[in-house]
Design a protein around this motif. Structure first.
Motif, PDB file in Angstrom:
ATOM      1  N   ARG A 290     -24.673 -11.896 -23.964  1.00 36.61           N
ATOM      2  CA  ARG A 290     -25.394 -11.290 -22.850  1.00 36.61           C
ATOM      3  C   ARG A 290     -26.257 -12.412 -22.322  1.00 36.61           C
ATOM      4  O   ARG A 290     -26.500 -13.453 -22.887  1.00 36.61           O
TER       5      ARG A 290
ATOM      6  N   ASP B 207     -27.630  -4.072 -18.205  1.00 39.28           N
ATOM      7  CA  ASP B 207     -27.120  -4.865 -19.174  1.00 39.28           C
ATOM      8  C   ASP B 207     -27.090  -6.242 -19.107  1.00 39.28           C
ATOM      9  O   ASP B 207     -27.614  -7.149 -20.023  1.00 39.28           O
TER      10      ASP B 207
ATOM     11  N   MET C 272     -25.874   0.418 -14.791  1.00 39.82           N
ATOM     12  CA  MET C 272     -25.463  -0.312 -16.116  1.00 39.82           C
ATOM     13  C   MET C 272     -25.261  -1.511 -16.084  1.00 39.82           C
ATOM     14  O   MET C 272     -25.589  -2.486 -16.816  1.00 39.82           O
ATOM     15  N   ASN C 273     -24.432  -1.937 -14.922  1.00 41.96           N
ATOM     16  CA  ASN C 273     -24.416  -3.567 -14.706  1.00 41.96           C
ATOM     17  C   ASN C 273     -25.774  -4.246 -14.502  1.00 41.96           C
ATOM     18  O   ASN C 273     -25.806  -5.380 -15.476  1.00 41.96           O
TER      19      ASN C 273
ATOM     20  N   LEU D  44     -18.122  -3.679 -19.717  1.00 36.93           N
ATOM     21  CA  LEU D  44     -18.835  -2.596 -19.325  1.00 36.93           C
ATOM     22  C   LEU D  44     -18.369  -1.207 -19.707  1.00 36.93           C
ATOM     23  O   LEU D  44     -19.165  -0.120 -20.011  1.00 36.93           O
TER      24      LEU D  44
ATOM     25  N   VAL E  84     -19.587  -1.058 -23.057  1.00 41.39           N
ATOM     26  CA  VAL E  84     -21.006  -0.687 -22.904  1.00 41.39           C
ATOM     27  C   VAL E  84     -21.094   0.716 -22.856  1.00 41.39           C
ATOM     28  O   VAL E  84     -22.250   1.177 -23.302  1.00 41.39           O
TER      29      VAL E  84
ATOM     30  N   SER F 172     -23.254   3.076 -25.394  1.00 38.87           N
ATOM     31  CA  SER F 172     -24.694   3.524 -24.887  1.00 38.87           C
ATOM     32  C   SER F 172     -24.916   4.789 -25.649  1.00 38.87           C
ATOM     33  O   SER F 172     -26.207   5.468 -25.758  1.00 38.87           O
TER      34      SER F 172
END
Length: 766
Positions: free
Chosen positions: A750, A385, A381-382, A544, A547, A551
């Motif tokens: 981002r 992203d 994920m990190n 995160l 996020v 998601s």
């Protein structure tokens, strides 16, 4: 209506053509039937056609048919398909449900007849009164554990405990044998006994969790009488799907329901039974003939989903298991790319490698990353992203962001900003050098002079001789930490402030697995990498966590799917990457233990889990392993080694990890392509290679051909300009340098790779 008219008509109406075994399963309506359905064999279509055949050919009223499945999603899928296949018969006319919803109906009838009120204490529970906590299963268990042990349950322990309770109930384990069920939570059996007693301590009502529904329903039907008679006479045909996932108590309920007429169709695949830890009973399928001696057993072995390369290898792989029906999965699909096997040097390279492979892929929704442990998803994920690659996390949970290890690290970092608060030190004092005792902490808490806690300990609290120097060192390290980059700060916490040694002690005392805790710390280092300050690190963690929640909205979007192998069952994708394929993860150390010189049932389940992962792929399958994890040497999974040996010499060469130019590349649509030269498009510069522009997005394709309006340079952009990212949508330009461009999207800011955005034609002006 003739049988052939039925099949011919549905083929003309829907384009659904059944093979010979599927037709045989449809027409076998009387008596017991075990239908063994290999992956991708058209199981749901066959089930729906069988129900339609009962209605339209056999003249059975739809309301006399009961179809039970494992999950709400499967039940809804069957409803939707029946409605499409047979629009003249309303979906509500056939009773589709989960086993839990049927059990709830039986339980409710039974308790009402017995004049017993009940309250559900699981799922979304409403708070009864403002001053009182709601009666919820997890809150009750936390309170009982705290009273018994004088300690709080961690999130991992809560999951372990609830699984233990569910296992005992679904296996119908008697109370006197609860202690024989393995559980890492101390005094789990005592906690469960207190929990069961508490639920029955309300004179006017019974507290009920989801597993209680099954047990109460089974007990109610076991009593015979009018209740059993009424449910048995409600249905003439019973069908169960995903029966390899069904527990002993669930099988018992279905047996009682179908006992009068015996028209029971059980649809399952013993090779896909992967939930024995949740009390699933795959042995029930192997013993089906003992329960129903006259039963027919049919095998749907043709796979319509996957390429020949995948089907042939998966079919041979699953034969490692001995306790299974002899099946031979096959396909008439053509071959595609061989299974790619990639071994990286280190675990840290995995997320970056996968992002490299997937970045620029057009149809992200046809790509899945599958792993055994949920912890693997955080690093993915990190990285994804940061690259701006959208993803959908199928079964992500919040436990990483609430884990005590993460809270400890943040606690150390808070001390770097102020060492004058005894309350901050109290949270971490047992996990750092200095060995500060509870008595010393109590003495410190009584001092309120606004000075450093370390100075106060040294000046005003009786210490051992060795403590003074350690506390002076700790004070100096906390002062230095404030100006450190977060990754360096985490390493200081681990190796200089004594946190690693503290974890060793905790693991020995409480039985935690050190490798899991070390993995968490390494993941935190990955998240911290490149961040300038401790504040940025704390904000990144909050971001995160948001996020992960966000998601979930990408379920039907063009996004990569992240999923555990367990949760991927029933899904399919063009491209599948299976990750972390090393000994110790799959198979785990527990899996490989032998029982009386025989293969452990856990090992057979690990084989089935790997098989489930392989058969999710339609055309492209990649197996990813590595040589080092958490600084230690690791071995490639024996399952990967087995796949390598099963592939033909030609397949081995083409799919070998040692020849990346020959392995399929997700960004080139699965076609073998030469890798781009190192001097690929950077910040708008292009370099020709043989007359064709080489880009980071797609080797051999010009960015402007992919998107004629795509930005070729970031020159001329001003802060506030609105840009459109092909995957992330509209955002506001903030700033850029040679390597990264910063854009504020709806989800947040981002930092994206300039080379990737420009090379793949990802950005346009609004």
């Amino acid at each position: 209506m003739a049988t052939m008219d039925f099949f011919a008509r549905k083929q003309a109406e829907l384009g659904v053509a059944l093979n010979a075994i599927q037709k045989q399963a449809v027409k076998h309506t009387e008596g017991a039937l075990l239908l063994l359905a290999s992956p991708g064999s058209g199981k749901t279509t066959t089930i729906i056609m069988r129900i339609g055949y009962l209605v339209e050919v056999k003249g059975v009223h739809p309301s006399r048919i009961k179809a039970v499945t494992f999950s709400r999603a499967s039940a809804q899928d069957m409803k939707d398909r029946f409605s499409r296949f047979f629009p003249d018969h309303p979906e509500g006319s056939v009773n589709f449900s989960t086993i839990h919803s049927f059990a709830f109906e039986v339980m409710r009838d039974h308790l009402r007849r017995s004049r017993i009120a009940f309250q559900i204490i699981e799922g979304e529970v409403e708070q009864q009164e403002e001053e009182e906590l709601p009666l919820h299963k997890k809150l009750i268990l936390r309170d009982i554990y705290r009273k018994l042990r004088g300690d709080n349950l961690t999130e991992d322990q809560m999951e372990e405990l609830t699984t233990y309770i569910s296992y005992n109930k679904n296996k119908l384990v008697p109370v006197h044998k609860w202690e024989e069920t393995p559980c890492d939570v101390p005094e789990a059996a005592a906690v469960m006994k207190e929990y069961e007693a508490f639920k029955r301590s309300f004179g006017d009502k019974l507290l009920v969790d989801y597993d209680d529904m099954l047990v109460i329903a089974n007990d109610a039907l076991s009593g015979g009488g009018e209740l059993l008679w009424r449910y048995q006479n409600r249905y003439d045909y019973v069908l169960t799907d995903e029966s390899q996932d069904t527990s002993l108590v669930q099988h018992a309920i279905i047996e009682k329901l179908a006992a009068r007429h015996g028209c029971l169709c059980v649809v399952a695949d013993d090779d896909q039974s992967i939930y024995t830890w949740r009390a699933a009973e795959p042995q029930y399928l192997l013993d089906f003939k003992r329960v129903y001696p006259e039963a027919a057993i049919l095998k749907m072995e043709q796979n319509y989903r996957s390429s020949r390369n995948i089907v042939e290898i998966a079919n041979e792989f699953i034969k490692r298991n001995e306790h299974r029906y002899d099946k031979n999965m096959f396909t008439r699909n053509p071959g595609h790319r061989p299974i790619a096997i990639k071994q990286l040097g280190d675990y840290k390279q995995q997320a970056k490698y996968l992002a490299d492979q997937i970045e620029g892929t057009e149809l992200l929704s046809e790509t899945a990353l599958l792993y055994r442990n949920n912890a693997s998803s955080i690093t993915l994920m990190n990285e994804f992203d940061r690259r701006g690659i959208p993803f959908y996390m199928k079964d992500g949970d919040n436990r990483f962001f609430t884990h005590w290890v993460l809270e400890d690290v943040l606690g150390f970092m808070r001390m770097a900003y102020t060492d004058k608060r005894a309350d901050l030190l109290e949270k971490i004092h047992t996990k750092m050098l200095g060995y500060i005792t509870k008595v010393q902490m109590a003495a410190l808490a009584a001092i309120d002079n606004g000075e450093s806690v370390f100075d106060n300990l040294i000046a005003h609290v009786p210490l051992q001789d060795y403590q003074t120097k350690q506390l002076q060192d700790a004070k100096e390290m906390f002062q230095r930490m404030r100006d450190m980059e977060p990754r360096a700060a985490i390493r200081l916490i681990r190796y200089n402030l004594g946190y690693e040694r503290a974890l060793d002690r905790i693991c020995k005392r409480l039985g935690f697995r050190k490798e899991n805790l070390t993995g968490m710390l390494n993941t935190l280092e990955d998240i911290a990498d490149g961040l300038p300050s401790l504040e940025d690190f704390a904000n990144r963690l909050k971001y995160l966590e948001a996020v992960m929640k966000a998601s979930k909205r990408n379920k039907h979007a063009n996004a990569v799917t992240f999923s555990t192998l367990h949760s991927a069952k029933g899904l399919e994708f063009e491209r599948v990457y299976m990750l972390d394929l090393i000994e110790g993860i799959i198979p785990s150390a527990e899996d490989v233990k032998k029982e009386d010189d025989e293969v452990s049932p856990l090992m057979e389940e690990a084989v089935r889990l790997f098989y489930v992962g392989m058969t999710r792929a339609k055309k492209q399958l990649a197996l990813i392993s590595y040589g080092k994890r958490n600084g230690e040497e690791v071995k490639e999974s024996q399952f990967v080694t087995a796949v390598r040996h099963l592939q033909s010499p030609h397949q081995k060469e083409a799919g070998s990890a040692g020849k990346p130019e020959a392995a399929w590349n997700a960004r080139s649509g699965g076609k073998p392509q030469p890798r781009a030269k190192p001097a690929v498009l950077l910040a708008g510069r292009r370099q020709a290679s043989g007359g064709v522009t080489v880009t980071e997005g797609r080797p051999g394709e010009e960015a402007e051909l992919a998107n004629p309006r795509a930005l070729k340079t970031l020159e001329g952009l001003k802060a506030g300009d609105r840009l459109v990212h092909r995957s992330l949508g509209t955002g506001v330009y903030i700033a850029a340098n040679q390597e990264t461009v910063e854009i504020r999207f709806e989800l947040g800011v981002r930092k994206l790779s300039v080379a990737a955005c420009l090379g793949a034609g990802m950005l346009t002006r609004e």
